[in-house]
Design an enzyme around this catalytic site. Structure first.
Site, short mmCIF file in Angstrom:
data_model
loop_
_atom_site.label_atom_id
_atom_site.label_comp_id
_atom_site.label_asym_id
_atom_site.label_seq_id
_atom_site.Cartn_x
_atom_site.Cartn_y
_atom_site.Cartn_z
N ASP A 172 0.85 -1.19 0.00
CA ASP A 172 0.00 0.00 0.00
C ASP A 172 0.88 1.24 0.00
O ASP A 172 1.85 1.33 0.76
CB ASP A 172 -0.90 -0.01 1.24
CG ASP A 172 -1.96 1.08 1.19
OD1 ASP A 172 -3.02 0.84 0.61
OD2 ASP A 172 -1.70 2.17 1.74
N ASN A 180 -2.24 13.38 -3.03
CA ASN A 180 -3.34 13.96 -3.81
C ASN A 180 -3.66 15.38 -3.36
O ASN A 180 -3.87 16.27 -4.18
CB ASN A 180 -4.59 13.08 -3.66
CG ASN A 180 -4.57 11.87 -4.59
OD1 ASN A 180 -3.99 11.92 -5.66
ND2 ASN A 180 -5.17 10.78 -4.15
N ASP A 189 -2.15 9.91 -9.60
CA ASP A 189 -2.22 8.88 -10.64
C ASP A 189 -0.81 8.49 -11.10
O ASP A 189 -0.52 7.30 -11.30
CB ASP A 189 -3.03 9.39 -11.84
CG ASP A 189 -4.52 9.50 -11.53
OD1 ASP A 189 -4.94 8.97 -10.48
OD2 ASP A 189 -5.24 10.11 -12.34
N GLU A 215 -5.04 2.55 -3.63
CA GLU A 215 -3.58 2.60 -3.74
C GLU A 215 -2.94 1.30 -3.25
O GLU A 215 -1.77 1.27 -2.88
CB GLU A 215 -3.04 3.79 -2.93
CG GLU A 215 -3.31 3.76 -1.46
CD GLU A 215 -4.64 4.42 -1.07
OE1 GLU A 215 -4.76 4.81 0.10
OE2 GLU A 215 -5.53 4.56 -1.93
#
Length: 286
Positions: A172, A180, A189, A215
């Site tokens: 993860d 973000n 992304d 993620e």
């Protein structure tokens, strides 16, 4: 494929002059052998009457073989009776020419065959593209959730059969929301794609990685005991964190945490239980 040597030489010379690569068979049995090879020609000119197997029998044998590849089969016949031609077409021939063969008509029929084969190649390519879209994550290109779970189940079944271990790893990205929020979703992304690329590059050829969700990535490591799993996980962790991601001139530090569990046959193979154990290990790593 033709039993008459004069016809064979004339046809071979004509086709070679038209830049075809020519393979010659003297009878129907040899023709079938050529067409069953992995590098078989895609276009076949078959005399209707031959020793061993007639042209219509060759057509039937080719069509009955279970292969994805299509062959364009053109019968050459001295017979003009419709019943003979219909029989050949029903056996699987795509078209026919009446001997003596007119070179202009032969070239036109072969061009038709090439167009049909080209269309088939396009259809196969389109189908493979659709299959890829159905099994791959659209953002990262990793296997998607359903596909990686299917791969895990297959590897567990293989391990049960062969008696080898299988490791399940959940990796993860750390503080992904912060990436973000600070740099924008495009940067997020890019971070996902780059993390996948780096982990995939650091894995063995027979390991598999898929996007499990958000993620989080699911990694399946066949044949790995605890020591091997730890080494590979550390290599994956380093591959992601050793150098920052660059986005619009900014450097973004990306790291991963991972949880792993080894299926060593001490209990029955249960994909759900292994995933739960890996998830708990990931929680501790976080």
């Amino acid at each position: 494929a033709a039993d008459d040597p004069v016809s064979r030489r004339l046809l071979a010379a004509t086709l070679t002059r038209w830049d075809y690569e020519v393979v010659v068979a003297c009878d129907g049995t040899a023709a079938v052998e050529f067409l069953e090879r992995d590098d078989a020609p895609s276009l076949a000119l078959l005399d209707l009457v031959m020793p061993g197997l007639n042209g219509d029998q060759v057509c039937r044998r080719v069509r009955e073989s279970v292969r994805e590849r299509y062959f364009y089969l053109l019968l050459l016949t001295a017979k003009s009776h419709k019943s003979d031609l219909v029989h050949g077409l029903n056996a699987g021939a795509d078209d026919y020419l009446v001997k003596p063969v007119d070179p202009t008509e032969l070239k036109a029929r072969l061009n038709t065959g090439r167009r049909i084969l080209g269309l088939q190649e396009q259809l196969i390519a389109a189908r493979e593209a659709m299959r890829r879209q159905a099994m791959r994550d659209s953002l990262t290109g990793a296997w998607n959730h359903a596909a990686i779970l299917d791969i895990l189940r297959r590897e567990l079944a293989r391990a049960e059969r062969d008696g080898g271990p299988v490791s399940v790893v959940l990796a993860d990205l750390d503080y992904f929301k912060r990436v973000n929020d600070t740099f924008g979703h495009l940067a997020g992304d890019e971070a996902l794609c780059e993390a996948h690329r780096r982990m995939a590059a650091a894995m063995r050829p027979y390991d598999t990685i898929g996007r499990y969700g958000g993620e989080e990535f699911l990694i399946v490591l066949p044949g790995c005991d605890e020591r091997d799993t730890l080494q590979i996980c550390e290599r994956l962790r380093g591959a992601v964190s050793d150098s920052p991601l660059r986005h619009n001139g900014a450097e973004i530090a990306v790291t991963i945490s991972a949880g792993a569990v080894v299926h060593d046959h001490s209990a029955a193979a249960d994909a759900r239980a292994l995933l739960q154990a890996a998830d708990q290990a990931l929680y501790r790593a976080k």
